[in-house]
Design a protein around this motif. Structure first.
Motif, PDB file in Angstrom:
ATOM      1  N   PRO A   1       0.847  -1.203   0.000  1.00  6.41           N
ATOM      2  CA  PRO A   1       0.000   0.000   0.000  1.00  6.41           C
ATOM      3  C   PRO A   1       0.886   1.259   0.000  1.00  6.41           C
ATOM      4  O   PRO A   1       2.106   1.173   0.119  1.00  6.41           O
ATOM      5  N   GLY A   2       0.215   2.424  -0.104  1.00  2.15           N
ATOM      6  CA  GLY A   2       0.938   3.678   0.049  1.00  2.15           C
ATOM      7  C   GLY A   2       1.215   4.411  -1.247  1.00  2.15           C
ATOM      8  O   GLY A   2       1.613   5.571  -1.231  1.00  2.15           O
ATOM      9  N   ARG A   3       0.967   3.761  -2.414  1.00  2.00           N
ATOM     10  CA  ARG A   3       1.203   4.476  -3.677  1.00  2.00           C
ATOM     11  C   ARG A   3       0.116   5.519  -3.889  1.00  2.00           C
ATOM     12  O   ARG A   3      -1.043   5.299  -3.559  1.00  2.00           O
ATOM     13  N   SER A   4       0.516   6.659  -4.474  1.00  2.00           N
ATOM     14  CA  SER A   4      -0.439   7.741  -4.732  1.00  2.00           C
ATOM     15  C   SER A   4      -1.388   7.345  -5.867  1.00  2.00           C
ATOM     16  O   SER A   4      -1.088   6.415  -6.651  1.00  2.00           O
ATOM     17  N   VAL A   5      -2.488   8.086  -6.005  1.00  2.00           N
ATOM     18  CA  VAL A   5      -3.403   7.834  -7.130  1.00  2.00           C
ATOM     19  C   VAL A   5      -2.671   8.111  -8.451  1.00  2.00           C
ATOM     20  O   VAL A   5      -2.876   7.412  -9.446  1.00  2.00           O
TER      21      VAL A   5
ATOM     22  N   HIS B   1     -10.216   3.778  -7.757  1.00  2.00           N
ATOM     23  CA  HIS B   1      -8.845   4.223  -8.087  1.00  2.00           C
ATOM     24  C   HIS B   1      -7.874   3.039  -8.149  1.00  2.00           C
ATOM     25  O   HIS B   1      -6.678   3.220  -8.396  1.00  2.00           O
ATOM     26  N   ASN B   2      -8.419   1.831  -7.951  1.00  2.00           N
ATOM     27  CA  ASN B   2      -7.588   0.616  -8.072  1.00  2.00           C
ATOM     28  C   ASN B   2      -8.073  -0.272  -9.215  1.00  2.00           C
ATOM     29  O   ASN B   2      -7.677  -1.435  -9.308  1.00  2.00           O
ATOM     30  N   TRP B   3      -8.939   0.270 -10.057  1.00  2.00           N
ATOM     31  CA  TRP B   3      -9.553  -0.547 -11.106  1.00  2.00           C
ATOM     32  C   TRP B   3      -9.551   0.256 -12.396  1.00  2.00           C
ATOM     33  O   TRP B   3     -10.056   1.391 -12.436  1.00  2.00           O
TER      34      TRP B   3
ATOM     35  N   VAL C   1      -9.832   0.263 -16.902  1.00  2.00           N
ATOM     36  CA  VAL C   1     -10.139  -0.425 -18.168  1.00  2.00           C
ATOM     37  C   VAL C   1      -9.757   0.526 -19.299  1.00  2.00           C
ATOM     38  O   VAL C   1      -9.898   1.751 -19.152  1.00  2.00           O
ATOM     39  N   GLY C   2      -9.200  -0.005 -20.360  1.00  2.00           N
ATOM     40  CA  GLY C   2      -8.796   0.856 -21.467  1.00  2.00           C
ATOM     41  C   GLY C   2      -7.677   1.812 -21.079  1.00  2.00           C
ATOM     42  O   GLY C   2      -7.472   2.843 -21.718  1.00  2.00           O
ATOM     43  N   GLY C   3      -6.967   1.502 -19.987  1.00  2.00           N
ATOM     44  CA  GLY C   3      -5.835   2.340 -19.562  1.00  2.00           C
ATOM     45  C   GLY C   3      -6.217   3.463 -18.626  1.00  2.00           C
ATOM     46  O   GLY C   3      -5.342   4.215 -18.166  1.00  2.00           O
ATOM     47  N   ASP C   4      -7.501   3.603 -18.343  1.00  2.00           N
ATOM     48  CA  ASP C   4      -7.939   4.687 -17.452  1.00  2.00           C
ATOM     49  C   ASP C   4      -8.521   4.137 -16.150  1.00  2.00           C
ATOM     50  O   ASP C   4      -9.195   3.101 -16.145  1.00  2.00           O
ATOM     51  N   LEU C   5      -8.299   4.860 -15.049  1.00  2.00           N
ATOM     52  CA  LEU C   5      -8.893   4.476 -13.769  1.00  2.00           C
ATOM     53  C   LEU C   5     -10.390   4.764 -13.795  1.00  2.00           C
ATOM     54  O   LEU C   5     -10.841   5.774 -14.339  1.00  2.00           O
ATOM     55  N   PHE C   6     -11.173   3.894 -13.160  1.00  2.00           N
ATOM     56  CA  PHE C   6     -12.616   4.152 -13.071  1.00  2.00           C
ATOM     57  C   PHE C   6     -12.873   5.435 -12.267  1.00  2.00           C
ATOM     58  O   PHE C   6     -13.844   6.142 -12.540  1.00  2.00           O
ATOM     59  N   SER C   7     -12.024   5.723 -11.293  1.00  2.00           N
ATOM     60  CA  SER C   7     -12.228   6.949 -10.509  1.00  2.00           C
ATOM     61  C   SER C   7     -12.167   8.172 -11.428  1.00  2.00           C
ATOM     62  O   SER C   7     -12.947   9.114 -11.264  1.00  2.00           O
ATOM     63  N   ASP C   8     -11.290   8.133 -12.408  1.00  2.00           N
ATOM     64  CA  ASP C   8     -11.209   9.269 -13.344  1.00  2.00           C
ATOM     65  C   ASP C   8     -12.428   9.287 -14.274  1.00  2.00           C
ATOM     66  O   ASP C   8     -12.997  10.344 -14.562  1.00  2.00           O
ATOM     67  N   LYS C   9     -12.830   8.083 -14.744  1.00  2.00           N
ATOM     68  CA  LYS C   9     -14.010   8.011 -15.626  1.00  2.00           C
ATOM     69  C   LYS C   9     -15.237   8.537 -14.882  1.00  2.00           C
ATOM     70  O   LYS C   9     -16.046   9.285 -15.442  1.00  2.00           O
ATOM     71  N   LEU C  10     -15.389   8.153 -13.622  1.00  2.00           N
ATOM     72  CA  LEU C  10     -16.561   8.567 -12.850  1.00  2.00           C
ATOM     73  C   LEU C  10     -16.530  10.084 -12.613  1.00  2.00           C
ATOM     74  O   LEU C  10     -17.567  10.758 -12.678  1.00  2.00           O
TER      75      LEU C  10
END
Lengths: 73, 73, 73, 73, 73, 73
Positions: A10-14, B49-51, B53-62
């Motif tokens: 754990p501990g890596r940034s976004v 932010h740990n998932w 698809v297509g090279g992008d984080l779902f947190s960013d897509k959301l």
């Protein structure tokens, strides 16, 4: 189609997670010739006290290393 | 014997988890003809932010979707 | 987003696998309210000689059961 | 080379985790004849409300058991 | 409740698999205090050409070692 | 420490697997700053008839695509 799962400490940034997902996707597509949309990446944080190698917890290995680094200073 | 693992976004209530485990068990037994007692279900929460698809984080897509939904209001 | 992994004994037909994937997807969407396109299902065959509970291999349990069923005939 | 993953209920102390990693490594080497340095062990905590068998959550089974134990006192 | 998954090279006999499942179950119960009936063990064979460390496939490492052992004879 | 697991369709050559393991290791070290010796990669082949998305097996999707490609010729 490729599903990639990465277990890491754990501990890596976004930002680092964003880069890791982007780069692993790019690398996988370059080698397998698949499209990025087909690639899923999941990152799983594993605490050092939940991860062992050679029979020892990484949390203990890291504590031992920190202590010996401290002695060396 | 069937072991079922479900990776999903966090935030679901215990009631939803209860229903998901019951319904997946029922469905699996209906299709495979096994007994409920043989079916194990494990739910794994995966943060957006740990998932990726297509090279992008779902947190960013959301976040992008929320912003464009906000513009549309 | 839900990723579902099912570990089960080998030997199921493609028809059964098709039905299991379709029904688990339908059930998951009904409970979680997600769209089918977001649901991935992976089936992993596990041989009975690679699967144990209570310290015993399922291949041994199945052999013991078959023998006792044979005696009972 | 053996990678061992153990899914278990949360709440175990670091001492118990240390012993589990050491003992599983020792046992694996004794049976497979590999060296401890080759063995990796990862522990994954799974909450009882994320783990079901027979269609029921363990959190519910544990609550029911606690209530009936309470009646028996 | 503990679910144990072991990834290992293929080629082990059923006898070795039987012993590994029995011993891992016994060890887990001794450390965690759970009952054998609660412990599930799954063995997953991973071919050396599907397993890498340090960027190299184990199949290549094993071939290199075999060649150098051959030279040493 | 990073453990990487890649699920992909079968049929890739050993050369492709070798390249994938090497490149994923290189990419992971570049992003996380870890050493290659710490990175483990496991490739898991998943047959299209064991992998579904949107409720459909990939084996069926591939068959449908092949048929429509055939019509287009």
């Amino acid at each position: 189609m490729p599903n990639i799962t990465v277990q890491l400490f754990p501990g890596r940034s976004v930002e680092t997670r964003r880069e890791l997902v982007a780069e692993l996707t790019r690398t996988t597509c370059a080698v397998l010739g698949c499209s990025p949309a087909a690639v899923t990446v999941i990152l799983q944080d594993v605490e050092p006290h939940n991860w062992g190698v050679g029979g020892d917890l990484f949390s203990d290995k890291l504590a031992t290393k920190a202590a010996s680094d401290g002695d060396a200073d």
